[in-house]
Scaffold this motif. Structure first.
Motif, mmCIF file in Angstrom:
data_model
loop_
_atom_site.group_PDB
_atom_site.id
_atom_site.type_symbol
_atom_site.label_atom_id
_atom_site.label_comp_id
_atom_site.label_asym_id
_atom_site.label_seq_id
_atom_site.Cartn_x
_atom_site.Cartn_y
_atom_site.Cartn_z
ATOM 1 N N SER A 22 40.421 9.615 0.234
ATOM 2 C CA SER A 22 41.710 8.935 0.425
ATOM 3 C C SER A 22 41.700 7.556 -0.209
ATOM 4 C CB SER A 22 42.021 8.805 1.930
ATOM 5 O OG SER A 22 42.132 10.072 2.520
ATOM 6 N N ASP A 23 40.537 6.881 -0.180
ATOM 7 C CA ASP A 23 40.433 5.564 -0.813
ATOM 8 C C ASP A 23 40.600 5.672 -2.325
ATOM 9 O OD1 ASP A 23 39.805 4.074 1.578
ATOM 10 O OD2 ASP A 23 37.813 4.986 1.509
ATOM 11 N N LEU A 77 46.238 14.778 1.443
ATOM 12 C CA LEU A 77 44.818 14.524 1.658
ATOM 13 C C LEU A 77 44.416 14.838 3.092
ATOM 14 C CD1 LEU A 77 44.631 11.108 -0.206
ATOM 15 C CD2 LEU A 77 43.666 13.265 -0.996
ATOM 16 N N GLY A 78 43.407 15.666 3.257
ATOM 17 C CA GLY A 78 42.838 15.898 4.577
ATOM 18 C C GLY A 78 43.598 16.857 5.455
ATOM 19 N N SER A 79 44.627 17.538 4.927
ATOM 20 C CA SER A 79 45.351 18.493 5.762
ATOM 21 C C SER A 79 44.456 19.691 6.056
ATOM 22 C CB SER A 79 46.635 18.951 5.062
ATOM 23 O OG SER A 79 46.325 19.661 3.885
ATOM 24 N N PRO A 96 38.569 18.712 3.112
ATOM 25 C CA PRO A 96 37.737 19.087 4.260
ATOM 26 C C PRO A 96 36.737 20.189 3.928
ATOM 27 C CG PRO A 96 40.034 18.895 4.932
ATOM 28 C CD PRO A 96 40.008 18.823 3.431
ATOM 29 N N ARG A 97 37.139 21.105 3.041
ATOM 30 C CA ARG A 97 36.215 22.182 2.669
ATOM 31 C C ARG A 97 35.014 21.623 1.899
ATOM 32 N NH1 ARG A 97 38.930 25.293 -0.930
ATOM 33 N NH2 ARG A 97 37.486 25.092 -2.671
ATOM 34 N N PHE A 112 48.027 14.960 -5.321
ATOM 35 C CA PHE A 112 47.655 14.608 -3.951
ATOM 36 C C PHE A 112 48.429 13.373 -3.480
ATOM 37 C CE2 PHE A 112 43.798 16.905 -5.201
ATOM 38 C CZ PHE A 112 43.548 17.655 -4.065
ATOM 39 N N MET A 113 48.719 13.342 -2.196
ATOM 40 C CA MET A 113 49.191 12.109 -1.565
ATOM 41 C C MET A 113 48.700 12.115 -0.120
ATOM 42 S SD MET A 113 53.255 12.443 -0.635
ATOM 43 C CE MET A 113 53.763 11.962 -2.258
ATOM 44 N N SER A 114 48.661 10.941 0.493
ATOM 45 C CA SER A 114 48.177 10.850 1.869
ATOM 46 C C SER A 114 49.208 11.444 2.828
ATOM 47 C CB SER A 114 47.885 9.401 2.247
ATOM 48 O OG SER A 114 49.090 8.669 2.369
#
Length: 627
Positions: free
Chosen positions: A271-272, A459-461, A467-468, A490-492
């Motif tokens: 994410s950073d 990101l991170g859904s 995550p995988r 991608f977006m947060s």
């Protein structure tokens, strides 16, 4: 001994000691000012008594001035230039008030005016010197404690600015920390060779690999809270092949506000590297849509739905109804809301959007004004294996909501769509495109405003690539990438949710809003970055394995079809796409999807509805085995 006694004192007791010190100092400096001015060590008895009376008068006013300027709020062991500034301001404020009070008291009889200037200087030296002397004493104790405590983590700090100063100071003051600072790195050539709190700036960031080998570095801390994603990515590129773990400090705003300590280090995350600046919403439009209204969120327990619910609650709706089929997801959402003090009434409703009668009951009970529809099946390979489930939820679940919304004259309906709906090559993307078409078709002659918001990966859904990758890295690999050239947008999650709300507030009816996703990211590069951030070497510690594109997967995603044209909106990250009118025969074609006799050629029927759907040849013959 002294340290233990001081540490056991309460805050009020410590403040009392400081004030006692200042009382003694005020008395002595005023007396010494007279002695210096008159060049007499022993004052005449009458003059000495007069000085004592004046001391009694000025002590309260000077203490009050010191208190007002915050001299009793600081912590002596952390005395700094900011504390010195407060001391100067406090003493400077106290002198004219003392002058005025003594003038009222005795017309300054036997009192030379110059003694106030002398006392001003003596007070600054005495108060400042006392506080900084205590800091030196505490630092010497910490230094002694640090020598007795083994610091095993050899660490380089990137950045030699204000944040690095705070970080080094806190690390040195924590005798239980195992961080052994070897030095600093900074790309500012003017800082090379300089010393910061006892540690040398050893070179530029590009020197990290060489320095890591020379000093056996195991960890790097990035102490540049203002670094952009491009700057972070550039830094990370130098760590490849070093086996260095990379961490960063919290955001500077959180440090300054006291939310977190600067030593609360965290790992640098994707994410950073992929995130963007915080979204600036048009608060007038979003507030007018949400505030004091009844809001439905379907799929409220999912990645996007839960963040939508969190963001909507901040806008103070009258009621927020969180709908999901998953008991666990709603429970987790409720747990998140427990930490928020809210005046909004929040209800958690377990319901299936395929159950139209259940939806009718909920609409009749709550009479919602706005609906954000985030409930959907979204995983491409799984929906290739279960196409009819995707149709039931993504198509007919949406159709149920649209029809009930029209029945109860809902004000606004916002569909969460996906870039996979554009020129789809899979069932999931096709069903989401049909959901868009259902909303567009429903707009004709309807008082309800139907809008669709289309964007890429977040990101991170749950179930997404990041995550995988993280799990595969934790398990020692291999990290699996489907194709070396595959790219994704991608977006947060917070950014996506905020822009969905913004887009919903802009809609006039029937528009498809497209969110600005930034630049696409090569998944292979993302995998390499995540391995580097974990302090591992590709090929030595962990492998990257290419597995081939999965059924229905594309090398790249698109946000617009060939017939769509985008227009700007009032928000720079939201565009609107207007495409050809949906065919009138949509309803008839949808009925075919429910016809049991047609199940064997379900993908062909989907292609009839969405002509741009490209059916993978490998899937055409497989359907027979599923029905």
């Amino acid at each position: 001994m002294i340290k233990n006694i001081i540490d056991r004192l309460s805050s009020k007791q410590k403040t009392s000691i400081v004030m006692t010190y200042d009382v003694v100092l005020i008395s002595l400096t005023f007396l010494i000012s007279f002695q210096l001015r008159l060049n007499q060590f022993f004052l005449e008895r009458e003059l000495f008594l007069n000085v004592l009376k004046q001391i009694i008068v000025i002590i309260p006013i000077q203490l009050i001035c010191f208190y007002i300027m915050g001299l009793y709020k600081g912590i002596w062991r952390y005395s700094s230039t900011a504390d010195l500034s407060r001391i100067v301001r406090g003493v400077t404020l106290s002198i004219p008030f003392s002058f005025l009070l003594l003038f009222i008291f005795n017309r300054l009889e036997f009192t030379p005016r110059s003694i106030f200037f002398i006392q001003w200087a003596l007070l600054i030296i005495g108060i400042g010197g006392g506080r900084f002397a205590y800091r030196l004493y505490r630092d010497s104790l910490l230094e002694k404690g640090n020598k007795n405590y083994k610091r095993t983590r050899k660490t380089l700090i990137i950045g030699a600015g204000y944040a690095a100063q705070l970080l080094i100071r806190d690390i040195k003051s924590d005798v239980r920390s195992d961080i052994n600072i070897v030095g600093l790195l900074d790309d500012d050539i003017n800082k090379r060779g300089k010393i910061l709190h006892g540690f040398k700036v050893l070179g530029a960031v590009s020197d990290v690999s060489q320095l890591a080998k020379r000093h056996n570095i195991t960890e790097v801390i990035i102490a540049i809270p203002s670094a952009t994603k491009d700057e972070l990515t550039h830094m990370i590129s130098y760590f490849s092949g070093t086996n260095i773990k990379v961490k960063t400090i919290p955001k500077l705003g959180d440090i300054i506000s006291g939310k977190v300590q600067i030593t609360k280090l965290r790992k640098v995350t994707p994410s950073d590297l992929l995130g963007r600046d915080q979204v600036k919403l048009n608060m007038n439009s979003v507030s007018s849509m949400i505030t004091n209204e009844v809001i439905f969120v379907t799929g409220a327990g999912g990645s996007i739905g839960s963040e939508l619910a969190i963001q909507i609650e901040k806008l103070k709706p009258a009621k927020l109804i969180c709908i999901d089929i998953s008991e666990l997801n709603l429970y987790n959402l409720g747990f998140r809301f427990e930490k928020v003090k809210s005046d909004t009434k929040i209800d958690y409703v377990i319901a299936d959007i395929k159950d139209k009668s259940r939806l009718d009951v909920l609409f009749q009970k709550y009479r919602p004004n706005i609906l954000f529809h985030a409930a959907a099946y979204k995983h491409v390979p799984m929906m290739e294996l279960n196409p009819f489930e995707a149709i039931k939820v993504n198509v007919f679940g949406t159709k149920n909501l649209v029809e009930i919304s029209k029945k109860y004259q809902l004000e606004k309906f916002v569909l969460i769509s996906t870039d996979k709906a554009v020129n789809p090559t899979n069932v999931m993307g096709t069903t989401k495109r049909i959901a868009e078409m259902i909303c567009q078709h429903a707009q004709v002659g309807s008082r309800t405003i139907f809008n669709m918001v289309r964007f890429g990966n977040v990101l991170g859904s749950s179930g997404s690539v990041i995550p995988r990758f993280q799990k595969q890295i934790e398990q020692g690999g291999p990290v699996t990438v489907t194709h070396p050239d595959i790219i994704r947008y991608f977006m947060s999650i917070p950014e996506a949710a905020q822009l969905v709300i913004q887009a919903g507030s802009l809609g006039k009816g029937g528009e498809i809003f497209v969110l600005d996703m930034g630049d696409p990211v090569k998944i292979y590069d993302l995998a390499k970055q995540m391995i580097t951030l974990a302090g591992l070497n590709i090929g030595e510690d962990i492998e990257i394995k290419f597995t081939g594109l999965r059924p229905g997967e594309k090398l790249f995603e698109e946000l617009l079809t060939d017939t769509e044209v985008t227009k700007p909106t009032v928000h720079e990250r939201v565009k609107v796409a207007k495409e050809e009118r949906v065919q009138a025969s949509l309803e008839e074609k949808l009925k075919k999807l429910l016809n049991k006799d047609e199940m064997l050629c379900i993908r062909k029927i989907l292609q009839e509805i969405v002509p741009e759907y490209k059916i993978p040849e490998s899937q055409i013959d497989k359907d027979k085995s599923f029905f």
